[in-house]
Design a protein around this motif. Structure first.
Motif, short mmCIF file in Angstrom:
data_model
loop_
_atom_site.label_atom_id
_atom_site.label_comp_id
_atom_site.label_asym_id
_atom_site.label_seq_id
_atom_site.Cartn_x
_atom_site.Cartn_y
_atom_site.Cartn_z
N ALA A 134 0.82 -1.22 0.00
CA ALA A 134 0.00 0.00 0.00
C ALA A 134 0.85 1.26 0.00
O ALA A 134 0.54 2.25 -0.67
CB ALA A 134 -0.93 -0.01 1.21
N ALA A 135 1.97 1.23 0.72
CA ALA A 135 2.85 2.40 0.78
C ALA A 135 3.42 2.73 -0.60
O ALA A 135 3.54 3.90 -0.97
CB ALA A 135 3.97 2.16 1.78
N ASP A 136 3.75 1.69 -1.38
CA ASP A 136 4.27 1.91 -2.74
C ASP A 136 3.21 2.60 -3.61
O ASP A 136 3.50 3.52 -4.35
CB ASP A 136 4.65 0.58 -3.40
N HIS A 137 1.97 2.10 -3.50
CA HIS A 137 0.89 2.66 -4.32
C HIS A 137 0.58 4.10 -3.91
O HIS A 137 0.35 4.95 -4.75
CB HIS A 137 -0.37 1.79 -4.21
N PHE A 138 0.59 4.36 -2.59
CA PHE A 138 0.35 5.71 -2.12
C PHE A 138 1.47 6.64 -2.58
O PHE A 138 1.22 7.77 -2.99
CB PHE A 138 0.25 5.72 -0.59
N PHE B 182 11.56 1.78 -10.71
CA PHE B 182 12.04 0.60 -9.99
C PHE B 182 10.87 -0.31 -9.61
O PHE B 182 10.91 -1.53 -9.81
CB PHE B 182 12.80 1.07 -8.75
N ASP B 183 9.80 0.30 -9.08
CA ASP B 183 8.61 -0.47 -8.68
C ASP B 183 7.98 -1.20 -9.87
O ASP B 183 7.60 -2.36 -9.78
CB ASP B 183 7.55 0.45 -8.06
N LYS B 184 7.88 -0.46 -11.01
CA LYS B 184 7.25 -1.05 -12.20
C LYS B 184 8.05 -2.25 -12.67
O LYS B 184 7.48 -3.26 -13.08
CB LYS B 184 7.15 -0.02 -13.32
N LEU B 185 9.37 -2.14 -12.63
CA LEU B 185 10.22 -3.23 -13.08
C LEU B 185 10.03 -4.45 -12.19
O LEU B 185 9.75 -5.54 -12.66
CB LEU B 185 11.69 -2.78 -13.10
#
Lengths: 116, 332
Positions: B8-12, B54-57
């Motif tokens: 959730a923290a990544d999405h926020f 980075f997250d998308k990868l």
């Protein structure tokens, strides 16, 4: 989304068929299918789709491609015209030969121009 | 070591970055990361130290063990950084050496997103480090298919389009700076309007500025929301023209609504001035969306600006003169 085509007859892209070795790197890196390989040589098949990102020139091992690479960004053009020094990250106009390093305080302006 | 699942923290964090909150500090530390438990045989993926990249990868590689080499692009995404060559050959070579990649893996290949190509010269990387660059698909989500087809991208994987969803997430980036400017301009119009007319200052201000304020907000919305959203359907090819058209359409709609529902009579001068201002404003704001778009060239932007900027300035200048003139007319 084929109707998203930009202005015609503006790109600075040039291909020298004499130098081309037909390796196909330009086909591989181009994000807009500008090139195709035809009888062992690269050919420009969709010139008006070129956005001058410079990927083909950068990756051509035979140095057969010329293009004034840059970012098509109006805010950057305005800043340059007004002589505003921006370190904004992508909104900057520079020649492909400029040094790869840039000032560390990159950021603030790009946030304003909103180009990154 | 990192996992491929986003929390959730990544999405926020993604949401905040899109709205310009702390975007420039949304980074990961450059260097070599282990995704899952990679071995010396595992693939090496290269990306930028923008956390969104980075997250998308990593979220595109569920259950895959791999190495991720993060270049220092000062928190800028791969494509923008490649244009600046901070995602570039020199930085890549530096990171390969610093992370001792040649000792970590036994193979000699790197998978680099295709949009990193404007900054990377594959043949130079090979010459300087022995590593062979393989350009991966534009969208990280195509990576599983790319791996499956023996590290080949199909033509659609290599093509950068500009779908509606992508245009929509870019809207806040244009809208927020515009809102900040509007917050300064609109009060000036309100106060100026108060000095003209038969009523009290407040009555005059409301009566004279209401139409103007709605029209200008319409012009701003046309340039920053309608232009990106309706880009393929607006007439013309130049962004300044498409946005001018959006501004005109919005103005006509607002004007029609006023004619139908407003008791106040509108002065011709005021209406004309606001048509000029709203479409000029929209044209300018929409033109700036070229920087966020995925297909405009610098030569093209220069060409459209040569014609558009003088017209925008004239429209705004004439609009201001006409509007102030129309205010004076009220008193006479």
């Amino acid at each position: 989304m084929n109707n998203l085509m930009y202005l015609k007859d503006v790109t600075t892209l040039k291909l020298d068929p004499e130098k081309c070795i037909g390796c196909g790197m330009c086909v591989e890196v181009c994000p807009h299918e500008v090139f195709a390989i035809n009888s062992r040589k690269a050919e420009i098949i969709n010139r008006d789709a070129c956005m001058e990102c410079g990927a083909c020139r950068m990756n051509c091992p035979a140095d057969a491609i010329r293009v004034d690479a840059g970012v098509g960004c109006a805010a950057a053009v305005i800043n340059t015209a007004l002589g505003i020094q921006t370190n904004s990250c992508c909104c900057v106009i520079e020649s492909p030969d400029s040094p790869p390093d840039f000032p560390k305080d990159c950021g603030e302006t790009s946030q304003k121009t909103g180009c990154c | 070591m990192v996992g491929s699942k986003l929390n959730a923290a990544d999405h926020f964090g993604t949401f905040k970055a899109r709205w310009g909150i702390n975007r420039m500090n949304y980074t990961v530390d450059p260097g070599l990361y282990a995704l899952g438990s990679p071995t010396s045989e595992s693939d090496v993926y290269v990306t930028a130290n923008y956390k969104l990249s980075f997250d998308k990868l990593k979220s595109a590689l569920p259950g895959i063990n791999a190495w991720i080499l993060v270049l220092n692009t000062n928190g800028i995404n791969v494509w923008c950084a490649a244009g600046k060559r901070t995602f570039g050959t020199a930085e890549l070579v530096r990171k390969i050496i610093k992370s001792r990649l040649a000792q970590v893996v036994s193979h000699r290949k790197l998978i680099i997103p295709q949009l990193g190509a404007p900054g990377i010269a594959a043949h130079e990387v090979k010459k300087q480090t022995g590593f062979r660059v393989i350009y991966g698909p534009i969208r990280a989500t195509d990576l599983p298919a790319f791996i499956e087809s023996d590290y080949h991208s199909t033509p659609p994987m290599r093509k950068k389009d500009f779908p509606l969803t992508e245009r929509l997430v870019l809207i806040p980036m244009e809208l927020i700076p515009a809102l900040k400017h509007m917050a300064m301009i609109l009060p000036v119009i309100f106060v100026l309007s108060g000095f003209f007319g038969p009523g009290s200052f407040l009555e005059n201000a409301v009566a004279n500025s209401f139409f103007a304020i709605i029209m200008l907000i319409g012009g701003m919305a046309a340039g920053t929301i309608i232009t990106p959203a309706a880009l393929p359907w607006l007439p013309g090819k130049a962004f300044s023209f498409k946005a001018m058209a959006a501004g005109l359409i919005t103005s006509v709609v607002i004007f029609a609504l006023f004619l139908m529902f407003s008791a106040n009579t509108l002065q011709t001068g005021s209406v004309l001035s606001m048509f000029l201002l709203a479409s000029g404003l929209s044209s300018f704001l929409g033109m700036n969306f070229t920087g966020a778009s995925t297909y405009t060239s610098l030569s093209g932007v220069r060409k459209e600006m040569k014609l558009a900027v003088p017209l925008q300035i004239s429209a705004v200048f004439c609009g201001i003169v006409l509007w102030i003139g129309s205010l004076y007319m009220i008193n006479t």
